[in-house]
Design a protein around this motif. Sequence first.
Motif, PDB file in Angstrom:
ATOM      1  N   ILE A 239     -31.555   9.521 -22.620  1.00 55.64           N
ATOM      2  CA  ILE A 239     -30.936   8.424 -21.859  1.00 55.64           C
ATOM      3  C   ILE A 239     -29.966   7.647 -22.745  1.00 55.64           C
ATOM      4  CG2 ILE A 239     -31.403   6.229 -20.672  1.00 55.64           C
ATOM      5  CD1 ILE A 239     -34.121   7.552 -19.772  1.00 55.64           C
ATOM      6  N   ILE A 240     -30.375   7.365 -23.981  1.00 57.78           N
ATOM      7  CA  ILE A 240     -29.507   6.615 -24.910  1.00 57.78           C
ATOM      8  C   ILE A 240     -28.204   7.386 -25.163  1.00 57.78           C
ATOM      9  CG2 ILE A 240     -29.237   5.855 -27.323  1.00 57.78           C
ATOM     10  CD1 ILE A 240     -30.990   3.881 -25.995  1.00 57.78           C
ATOM     11  N   ILE A 241     -28.315   8.705 -25.393  1.00 54.68           N
ATOM     12  CA  ILE A 241     -27.116   9.508 -25.682  1.00 54.68           C
ATOM     13  C   ILE A 241     -26.230   9.634 -24.441  1.00 54.68           C
ATOM     14  CG2 ILE A 241     -26.308  11.830 -26.310  1.00 54.68           C
ATOM     15  CD1 ILE A 241     -28.862  11.997 -28.132  1.00 54.68           C
ATOM     16  N   GLY A 242     -26.854   9.881 -23.277  1.00 55.84           N
ATOM     17  CA  GLY A 242     -26.109   9.972 -22.018  1.00 55.84           C
ATOM     18  C   GLY A 242     -25.382  11.300 -21.863  1.00 55.84           C
ATOM     19  N   HIS A 243     -24.794  11.501 -20.691  1.00 54.00           N
ATOM     20  CA  HIS A 243     -24.087  12.745 -20.368  1.00 54.00           C
ATOM     21  C   HIS A 243     -22.892  12.928 -21.302  1.00 54.00           C
ATOM     22  CE1 HIS A 243     -22.617  16.083 -18.037  1.00 54.00           C
ATOM     23  NE2 HIS A 243     -21.476  15.463 -17.748  1.00 54.00           N
ATOM     24  N   LYS A 244     -22.878  14.047 -22.025  1.00 65.33           N
ATOM     25  CA  LYS A 244     -21.818  14.372 -22.983  1.00 65.33           C
ATOM     26  C   LYS A 244     -21.659  13.295 -24.068  1.00 65.33           C
ATOM     27  CE  LYS A 244     -19.124  17.340 -19.912  1.00 65.33           C
ATOM     28  NZ  LYS A 244     -17.827  17.564 -19.243  1.00 65.33           N
ATOM     29  N   GLY A 245     -22.729  12.543 -24.305  1.00 61.83           N
ATOM     30  CA  GLY A 245     -22.694  11.523 -25.367  1.00 61.83           C
ATOM     31  C   GLY A 245     -21.918  10.269 -25.020  1.00 61.83           C
ATOM     32  N   LEU A 246     -21.545  10.107 -23.741  1.00 60.01           N
ATOM     33  CA  LEU A 246     -20.664   8.988 -23.360  1.00 60.01           C
ATOM     34  C   LEU A 246     -21.352   7.633 -23.483  1.00 60.01           C
ATOM     35  CD1 LEU A 246     -18.771  10.507 -20.286  1.00 60.01           C
ATOM     36  CD2 LEU A 246     -17.884  10.101 -22.595  1.00 60.01           C
ATOM     37  N   ALA A 247     -22.652   7.578 -23.134  1.00 60.25           N
ATOM     38  CA  ALA A 247     -23.362   6.291 -23.196  1.00 60.25           C
ATOM     39  C   ALA A 247     -23.443   5.794 -24.643  1.00 60.25           C
ATOM     40  CB  ALA A 247     -24.766   6.431 -22.598  1.00 60.25           C
ATOM     41  N   LEU A 248     -23.773   6.695 -25.572  1.00 57.43           N
ATOM     42  CA  LEU A 248     -23.866   6.328 -26.991  1.00 57.43           C
ATOM     43  C   LEU A 248     -22.492   5.938 -27.542  1.00 57.43           C
ATOM     44  CD1 LEU A 248     -25.735   6.140 -29.471  1.00 57.43           C
ATOM     45  CD2 LEU A 248     -25.177   8.526 -29.959  1.00 57.43           C
ATOM     46  N   LYS A 249     -21.471   6.647 -27.100  1.00 56.48           N
ATOM     47  CA  LYS A 249     -20.097   6.341 -27.538  1.00 56.48           C
ATOM     48  C   LYS A 249     -19.698   4.919 -27.119  1.00 56.48           C
ATOM     49  CE  LYS A 249     -15.465   8.354 -27.555  1.00 56.48           C
ATOM     50  NZ  LYS A 249     -14.579   9.383 -26.996  1.00 56.48           N
ATOM     51  N   LYS A 250     -20.102   4.532 -25.897  1.00 56.80           N
ATOM     52  CA  LYS A 250     -19.792   3.184 -25.393  1.00 56.80           C
ATOM     53  C   LYS A 250     -20.467   2.109 -26.249  1.00 56.80           C
ATOM     54  CE  LYS A 250     -19.994   0.464 -21.114  1.00 56.80           C
ATOM     55  NZ  LYS A 250     -20.532   0.427 -19.745  1.00 56.80           N
ATOM     56  N   VAL A 251     -21.744   2.334 -26.606  1.00 56.01           N
ATOM     57  CA  VAL A 251     -22.467   1.391 -27.478  1.00 56.01           C
ATOM     58  C   VAL A 251     -21.746   1.271 -28.818  1.00 56.01           C
ATOM     59  CG1 VAL A 251     -24.607   1.069 -28.813  1.00 56.01           C
ATOM     60  CG2 VAL A 251     -24.725   1.700 -26.399  1.00 56.01           C
ATOM     61  N   GLY A 252     -21.307   2.414 -29.365  1.00 53.13           N
ATOM     62  CA  GLY A 252     -20.596   2.412 -30.641  1.00 53.13           C
ATOM     63  C   GLY A 252     -19.294   1.641 -30.582  1.00 53.13           C
ATOM     64  N   MET A 253     -18.515   1.843 -29.513  1.00 54.48           N
ATOM     65  CA  MET A 253     -17.221   1.151 -29.367  1.00 54.48           C
ATOM     66  C   MET A 253     -17.413  -0.354 -29.233  1.00 54.48           C
ATOM     67  SD  MET A 253     -15.237   3.808 -26.827  1.00 54.48           S
ATOM     68  CE  MET A 253     -14.052   2.598 -26.287  1.00 54.48           C
ATOM     69  N   GLN A 254     -18.374  -0.760 -28.384  1.00 52.91           N
ATOM     70  CA  GLN A 254     -18.619  -2.197 -28.180  1.00 52.91           C
ATOM     71  C   GLN A 254     -19.137  -2.856 -29.461  1.00 52.91           C
ATOM     72  OE1 GLN A 254     -21.313  -2.267 -24.826  1.00 52.91           O
ATOM     73  NE2 GLN A 254     -19.675  -2.132 -23.327  1.00 52.91           N
ATOM     74  N   SER A 255     -20.009  -2.148 -30.179  1.00 55.36           N
ATOM     75  CA  SER A 255     -20.546  -2.677 -31.441  1.00 55.36           C
ATOM     76  C   SER A 255     -19.430  -2.844 -32.459  1.00 55.36           C
ATOM     77  CB  SER A 255     -21.628  -1.755 -32.008  1.00 55.36           C
ATOM     78  OG  SER A 255     -22.687  -1.601 -31.101  1.00 55.36           O
ATOM     79  N   ARG A 256     -18.568  -1.838 -32.548  1.00 58.56           N
ATOM     80  CA  ARG A 256     -17.460  -1.890 -33.521  1.00 58.56           C
ATOM     81  C   ARG A 256     -16.559  -3.090 -33.252  1.00 58.56           C
ATOM     82  NH1 ARG A 256     -12.552  -0.275 -32.913  1.00 58.56           N
ATOM     83  NH2 ARG A 256     -12.999   1.163 -31.203  1.00 58.56           N
ATOM     84  N   GLU A 257     -16.236  -3.341 -31.987  1.00 58.42           N
ATOM     85  CA  GLU A 257     -15.370  -4.486 -31.641  1.00 58.42           C
ATOM     86  C   GLU A 257     -15.985  -5.804 -32.113  1.00 58.42           C
ATOM     87  OE1 GLU A 257     -14.655  -4.269 -27.436  1.00 58.42           O
ATOM     88  OE2 GLU A 257     -13.528  -2.387 -27.604  1.00 58.42           O
ATOM     89  N   ASP A 258     -17.264  -5.992 -31.822  1.00 57.06           N
ATOM     90  CA  ASP A 258     -17.928  -7.246 -32.215  1.00 57.06           C
ATOM     91  C   ASP A 258     -18.066  -7.374 -33.730  1.00 57.06           C
ATOM     92  OD1 ASP A 258     -18.157  -7.965 -29.604  1.00 57.06           O
ATOM     93  OD2 ASP A 258     -20.329  -8.280 -29.629  1.00 57.06           O
ATOM     94  N   LEU A 259     -18.396  -6.260 -34.394  1.00 62.19           N
ATOM     95  CA  LEU A 259     -18.581  -6.303 -35.852  1.00 62.19           C
ATOM     96  C   LEU A 259     -17.262  -6.540 -36.571  1.00 62.19           C
ATOM     97  CD1 LEU A 259     -21.211  -3.438 -36.179  1.00 62.19           C
ATOM     98  CD2 LEU A 259     -21.613  -5.869 -36.647  1.00 62.19           C
ATOM     99  N   GLU A 260     -16.157  -6.060 -36.025  1.00 64.71           N
ATOM    100  CA  GLU A 260     -14.848  -6.335 -36.636  1.00 64.71           C
ATOM    101  C   GLU A 260     -14.528  -7.823 -36.571  1.00 64.71           C
ATOM    102  OE1 GLU A 260     -12.499  -2.068 -36.386  1.00 64.71           O
ATOM    103  OE2 GLU A 260     -12.100  -3.524 -34.794  1.00 64.71           O
ATOM    104  N   LYS A 261     -14.909  -8.460 -35.461  1.00 59.75           N
ATOM    105  CA  LYS A 261     -14.715  -9.924 -35.356  1.00 59.75           C
ATOM    106  C   LYS A 261     -15.631 -10.656 -36.326  1.00 59.75           C
ATOM    107  CE  LYS A 261     -13.651  -9.762 -30.444  1.00 59.75           C
ATOM    108  NZ  LYS A 261     -14.356  -9.798 -29.172  1.00 59.75           N
ATOM    109  N   PHE A 262     -16.892 -10.201 -36.413  1.00 64.79           N
ATOM    110  CA  PHE A 262     -17.900 -10.880 -37.242  1.00 64.79           C
ATOM    111  C   PHE A 262     -17.539 -10.793 -38.727  1.00 64.79           C
ATOM    112  CE2 PHE A 262     -22.007 -11.246 -39.451  1.00 64.79           C
ATOM    113  CZ  PHE A 262     -22.546 -12.362 -38.833  1.00 64.79           C
ATOM    114  N   PHE A 263     -17.152  -9.588 -39.196  1.00 67.05           N
ATOM    115  CA  PHE A 263     -16.879  -9.391 -40.623  1.00 67.05           C
ATOM    116  C   PHE A 263     -15.405  -9.580 -40.992  1.00 67.05           C
ATOM    117  CE2 PHE A 263     -20.839  -6.793 -40.179  1.00 67.05           C
ATOM    118  CZ  PHE A 263     -21.612  -7.470 -41.118  1.00 67.05           C
ATOM    119  N   GLY A 264     -14.518  -9.611 -39.985  1.00 62.09           N
ATOM    120  CA  GLY A 264     -13.089  -9.784 -40.266  1.00 62.09           C
ATOM    121  C   GLY A 264     -12.475  -8.592 -40.971  1.00 62.09           C
ATOM    122  N   LYS A 265     -13.010  -7.395 -40.728  1.00 56.19           N
ATOM    123  CA  LYS A 265     -12.515  -6.167 -41.357  1.00 56.19           C
ATOM    124  C   LYS A 265     -12.574  -5.018 -40.362  1.00 56.19           C
ATOM    125  CE  LYS A 265     -13.607  -6.828 -46.235  1.00 56.19           C
ATOM    126  NZ  LYS A 265     -14.262  -6.256 -47.407  1.00 56.19           N
TER     127      LYS A 265
END
Length: 294
Positions: A239-265
């Motif tokens: 369930i976490i990985i999702g069809h063709k890995g799309l669900a996990l990819k979405k978590v990764g993209m959203q996390s990256r956006e927030d972490l770039e704001k948090f760390f400024g890098k």
Amino acid sequence: MSHKAGFVNIIGNPNVGKSTLMNAFVGERLSIITSKAQTTRHRILGIVNGEDFQVVLSDTPGIIKPAYELQSSMMDFVKSAFEDADILIYMVEIGEKELKDEAFFNKIIHAKIPVLLLLNKIDKSNQDQLEEQIALWKEKVPNAEIHPISALENFNVKEVFARIIDLLPESPPFYPKDALTDKPERFFVNETIREKILINYEKEIPYSVEIETEEFLEDENIIRIRSVIMVERDTQKGIIIGHKGLALKKVGMQSREDLEKFFGKQIHIELYVKVNKDWRNSAYQLKRFGYNNR
């Protein structure tokens, strides 16, 4: 000039706005916030420094009756919040009538330290309801100062913070004056990923997940992160990985956006999913993930 410092610990039922309040005080998103209950699992310290004060804020898990070992460990964090507090913030929301645990409630009404009872989400009430709630809590917690607020709308938050500074004992700072929190970078990576899982998945999935950041490599312009999402069962992994890995990819993209704001890098993040059977009831695993202090 004298200096004030102290521990200000925030307690209350799940979902009353404790994390929103702490983030409003600190001015950074240290605690994750979603509409689901039990979002906060750890006791998170946020530090606010001024020239002549240091406020050490503690956001605790919402008070519940534990159903498994992880939740028992979460309630241990709440118990510890009573032990070192100089000021206790008891947070309730409009329409609430009681704390879910009588033992904790008794500790509040018999506290020997200042108690600020914050009546949150007043933007969702009218004047009659507000007056009725203030009267109710004055009777229930006679030792508390009652302050109506809206943490989300930032109403009365500055005034409450000014009152906290008034009540702080004279003390040198407990942490360096440029400190924002006592938690390491990996903790905020883990919490950011967990927040995205809470937002994107339903039912028991978010509560069965733990994050472990195995790699955090910081260069001048980029941070490279490798994190593992732990689940309890094989079906949850799918369930976490999702069809063709799309669900996990979405978590990764959203996390990256927030972490770039948090760390400024710039952030490069890799996510993996592993099954760690019944980790929520394993004392060894809970200790490894920083929960079990017993």
